[in-house]
Design a protein around this motif. Structure first.
Motif, PDB file in Angstrom:
ATOM      1  N   GLN A  79     -13.459  -1.966   0.930  1.00  0.00           N
ATOM      2  CA  GLN A  79     -12.257  -2.828  -0.061  1.00  0.00           C
ATOM      3  C   GLN A  79     -10.925  -2.579  -0.191  1.00  0.00           C
ATOM      4  N   SER A 129      -8.010   1.365 -10.323  1.00  0.00           N
ATOM      5  CA  SER A 129      -8.896   0.166  -9.892  1.00  0.00           C
ATOM      6  C   SER A 129      -8.493  -0.620  -8.743  1.00  0.00           C
ATOM      7  N   ASP A 131      -8.132  -3.787  -8.696  1.00  0.00           N
ATOM      8  CA  ASP A 131      -6.856  -4.913  -8.955  1.00  0.00           C
ATOM      9  C   ASP A 131      -5.518  -4.292  -8.795  1.00  0.00           C
ATOM     10  N   ASP A 132      -5.524  -3.050  -9.583  1.00  0.00           N
ATOM     11  CA  ASP A 132      -4.331  -2.160  -9.388  1.00  0.00           C
ATOM     12  C   ASP A 132      -3.683  -1.915  -7.911  1.00  0.00           C
ATOM     13  N   TRP A 133      -4.824  -1.816  -7.108  1.00  0.00           N
ATOM     14  CA  TRP A 133      -4.323  -1.501  -5.648  1.00  0.00           C
ATOM     15  C   TRP A 133      -3.897  -2.718  -5.095  1.00  0.00           C
ATOM     16  N   GLN A 134      -4.720  -3.812  -5.475  1.00  0.00           N
ATOM     17  CA  GLN A 134      -3.995  -5.174  -4.414  1.00  0.00           C
ATOM     18  C   GLN A 134      -2.697  -5.492  -5.218  1.00  0.00           C
ATOM     19  N   THR A 135      -2.396  -5.182  -6.309  1.00  0.00           N
ATOM     20  CA  THR A 135      -1.104  -5.325  -6.922  1.00  0.00           C
ATOM     21  C   THR A 135       0.032  -4.841  -6.262  1.00  0.00           C
TER      22      THR A 135
END
Length: 225
Positions: A79, A129, A131-135
């Motif tokens: 991921q 998380s 989501d944090d990584w993607q941001t």
């Protein structure tokens, strides 16, 4: 000896310097003072320049140590992308330096002309998380292109840099990650066995010219890089 001759000899032996002799002595002393000052000033300038060059070398060494640390701590999963080079910014997903409780971080390296042509490093806060990584993964790319005020608070200038290139080591050879003749897409998504950075340092610095940094994954290079 007659008294008049004695008096004349006494006066000659005790007479003072003439005005011309005093002026000559003062001129000589002034010349010596000027030469001494120039010598001291030259020594002071040389010492200041030496200290400045030493500081530049120490800053470069610290930057290279951080570069190696980021790559040593690099991590990836199905991921999470571990490493990406788009020709402008190198993004790295790395483990936190304080251990598993520190989560992951996104570290990024780039050269921006609006920052004086400096080599810059940027780092995200701890990420816990996906989501944090993607941001922050996307934010790292935006930072390299158009850094906002908040992004600039997270960047650290390393050294002036004229140009730089990145190569990956895969399949026993170095290649440009952006080359269409490189490995297929599936192979490109995996972490390379090595990373090479070719830095071109501008004139006027303690170290100038081309500097090549080779890093090998510890599991591949026997713990050496």
């Amino acid at each position: 000896m007659p008294a008049s001759r004695t008096t004349t000899a006494f006066r000659r032996s005790h007479r003072g310097f003439t005005l011309v002799e005093l002026l000559v002595a003062i001129a000589v002393m002034a010349l010596m003072a000027i030469l001494s000052w120039r010598g001291l000033d030259g020594m002071s300038r040389a010492q200041t320049q030496t200290l400045a060059r030493s500081d530049e070398v120490l800053v470069l060494q610290a930057g290279l140590a951080q570069w190696k640390s980021d790559l040593d701590a690099m991590t990836a999963s199905p991921q999470v992308i571990g490493l990406d080079w788009d020709g402008r910014v190198l993004r790295i997903t790395r483990r936190g330096s304080a251990g598993p409780s520190d989560g992951m971080r996104v570290a990024a390296w780039t050269r921006r002309t609006d920052a004086g042509g400096n080599w810059l490093r940027w780092q995200s806060p701890p990420l816990t998380s996906l989501d944090d990584w993607q941001t922050y993964w996307a934010q790292a790319q935006n930072w390299a292109q158009n850094a906002g005020d908040e992004d600039k608070k997270r960047e650290v200038p390393v050294v002036p840099l004229q140009d730089w290139q990145i190569f990956y080591f895969r399949g026993g050879a170095w290649s440009n990650p952006l080359s269409s003749d490189g490995p297929d897409k599936e192979t490109q998504s995996a972490l390379p066995d090595g990373v090479r950075a070719v830095l071109t340092l501008p004139p006027g610095q303690a170290i100038t010219g081309r500097l090549t940094l080779d890093w090998a994954r510890p599991t591949v290079g026997g713990g050496k890089s």
